[in-house]
Design a protein around this motif. Sequence first.
Motif, short mmCIF file in Angstrom:
data_model
loop_
_atom_site.label_atom_id
_atom_site.label_comp_id
_atom_site.label_asym_id
_atom_site.label_seq_id
_atom_site.Cartn_x
_atom_site.Cartn_y
_atom_site.Cartn_z
N ALA A 112 0.02 6.48 2.29
CA ALA A 112 -0.30 5.89 3.59
C ALA A 112 0.96 5.20 4.11
CB ALA A 112 -1.43 4.87 3.45
N HIS A 113 1.09 5.13 5.41
CA HIS A 113 2.24 4.47 6.02
C HIS A 113 2.08 2.96 5.95
CE1 HIS A 113 4.20 7.99 7.84
NE2 HIS A 113 2.96 8.48 7.88
N GLY A 114 3.21 2.27 5.72
CA GLY A 114 3.19 0.82 5.75
C GLY A 114 4.00 0.21 4.63
N ASP A 115 4.11 -1.11 4.72
CA ASP A 115 4.81 -1.87 3.69
C ASP A 115 3.89 -2.10 2.51
OD1 ASP A 115 7.10 -2.09 5.26
OD2 ASP A 115 6.41 -3.96 6.20
N LEU A 116 4.46 -2.02 1.31
CA LEU A 116 3.72 -2.28 0.08
C LEU A 116 3.67 -3.79 -0.16
CD1 LEU A 116 2.41 -1.34 -2.61
CD2 LEU A 116 4.74 -1.20 -3.54
N VAL A 117 2.48 -4.29 -0.44
CA VAL A 117 2.27 -5.69 -0.81
C VAL A 117 1.60 -5.69 -2.17
CG1 VAL A 117 1.10 -7.85 -0.20
CG2 VAL A 117 2.02 -6.38 1.60
N ILE A 118 2.08 -6.54 -3.09
CA ILE A 118 1.54 -6.56 -4.45
C ILE A 118 1.01 -7.95 -4.77
CG2 ILE A 118 2.07 -6.25 -6.89
CD1 ILE A 118 4.39 -4.40 -5.94
N ALA A 119 -0.23 -7.99 -5.30
CA ALA A 119 -0.84 -9.24 -5.76
C ALA A 119 -1.06 -9.13 -7.26
CB ALA A 119 -2.17 -9.46 -5.05
N THR A 120 -0.92 -10.25 -7.97
CA THR A 120 -1.11 -10.26 -9.42
C THR A 120 -2.13 -11.32 -9.81
OG1 THR A 120 0.62 -11.90 -9.81
CG2 THR A 120 1.28 -9.57 -9.81
N ARG A 121 -2.73 -11.09 -10.98
CA ARG A 121 -3.68 -12.06 -11.53
C ARG A 121 -3.71 -11.90 -13.03
NH1 ARG A 121 -9.71 -12.49 -12.20
NH2 ARG A 121 -9.80 -10.25 -11.85
N ARG A 122 -3.53 -12.98 -13.75
CA ARG A 122 -3.62 -12.94 -15.21
C ARG A 122 -5.09 -13.00 -15.60
NH1 ARG A 122 -0.42 -15.78 -19.79
NH2 ARG A 122 -1.40 -14.71 -21.54
N GLN A 157 -3.61 -8.09 -14.09
CA GLN A 157 -4.15 -7.18 -13.10
C GLN A 157 -3.20 -7.16 -11.91
OE1 GLN A 157 -8.42 -7.24 -11.91
NE2 GLN A 157 -7.57 -7.83 -9.93
N LEU A 158 -2.85 -5.98 -11.45
CA LEU A 158 -1.98 -5.83 -10.28
C LEU A 158 -2.73 -5.05 -9.21
CD1 LEU A 158 -0.01 -6.00 -12.87
CD2 LEU A 158 1.68 -5.19 -11.28
N THR A 159 -2.57 -5.47 -7.97
CA THR A 159 -3.19 -4.77 -6.85
C THR A 159 -2.12 -4.50 -5.80
OG1 THR A 159 -5.33 -5.82 -7.23
CG2 THR A 159 -4.95 -4.87 -5.04
N GLY A 160 -1.90 -3.22 -5.53
CA GLY A 160 -0.98 -2.81 -4.47
C GLY A 160 -1.78 -2.51 -3.22
N THR A 161 -1.23 -2.91 -2.08
CA THR A 161 -1.89 -2.65 -0.80
C THR A 161 -0.89 -2.03 0.16
OG1 THR A 161 -3.35 -4.55 -1.12
CG2 THR A 161 -3.16 -3.68 1.13
N VAL A 162 -1.29 -0.97 0.83
CA VAL A 162 -0.50 -0.34 1.88
C VAL A 162 -1.47 0.26 2.89
CG1 VAL A 162 -0.26 1.92 0.76
CG2 VAL A 162 1.49 1.15 2.35
N GLY A 163 -1.17 0.06 4.17
CA GLY A 163 -2.02 0.62 5.22
C GLY A 163 -3.47 0.20 5.13
N GLY A 164 -3.73 -1.01 4.63
CA GLY A 164 -5.10 -1.50 4.52
C GLY A 164 -5.87 -0.97 3.33
N ARG A 165 -5.28 -0.15 2.49
CA ARG A 165 -5.92 0.42 1.29
C ARG A 165 -5.32 -0.20 0.04
NH1 ARG A 165 -8.23 5.40 1.21
NH2 ARG A 165 -8.99 4.49 -0.71
N THR A 166 -6.12 -0.37 -1.00
CA THR A 166 -5.65 -1.01 -2.23
C THR A 166 -5.78 -0.09 -3.43
OG1 THR A 166 -7.80 -1.97 -2.73
CG2 THR A 166 -6.29 -3.31 -1.40
N LEU A 167 -4.96 -0.39 -4.43
CA LEU A 167 -5.02 0.27 -5.73
C LEU A 167 -4.86 -0.84 -6.77
CD1 LEU A 167 -5.05 2.87 -7.48
CD2 LEU A 167 -2.55 2.80 -7.39
#
Length: 176
Positions: A112-122, A157-167
Amino acid sequence: MSPRGSRVSDAATATTRSLLLAAATLLSACGTSVGSPPSACPVTTPPPVALAPPPTAGTGPNASLAFRAGPSSFLYGNDALVVDLPNDGTIHPSDPARGLPGGVKFAWWRLAHGDLVIATRRLDATTVPLAADVPGGYGDIGFQVSGLKFPTAGCWQLTGTVGGRTLTFVVNVAAR
């Protein structure tokens, strides 16, 4: 039945209940041995059918780059993001002597188009979320590298977000 028989029966019932409660408590404690972690890290594992490598971006700075898993890794993703993860779910931070104490690079592919944003949680302890380094210069689709500096070993736990979608995925960070 006499009042005395009733008292004996009540005492026997109370004793039986106490014994059953003690047995249940002992049985529940048997599942965890002394010194073992309360639960294993639920790392993300390879899917039963390998994920097909994403197509090349066709544009941008890495237009013809092929994104593939190596012999000890697998591709994990959805229709927006794909990441390269270790088969055993364990990542190994860099050696402090290399100048990146606790640093780990993650290779991502943005479908998907967009900037990658990453969130983390132990997951296995309380800690503050990590700030991810997502450098520019990779365009808005295709390959994107990121860096994280884990302060301690553990289950993350890592969550990547791009174009409003997460992994979202889980890794075990090994001790340095």
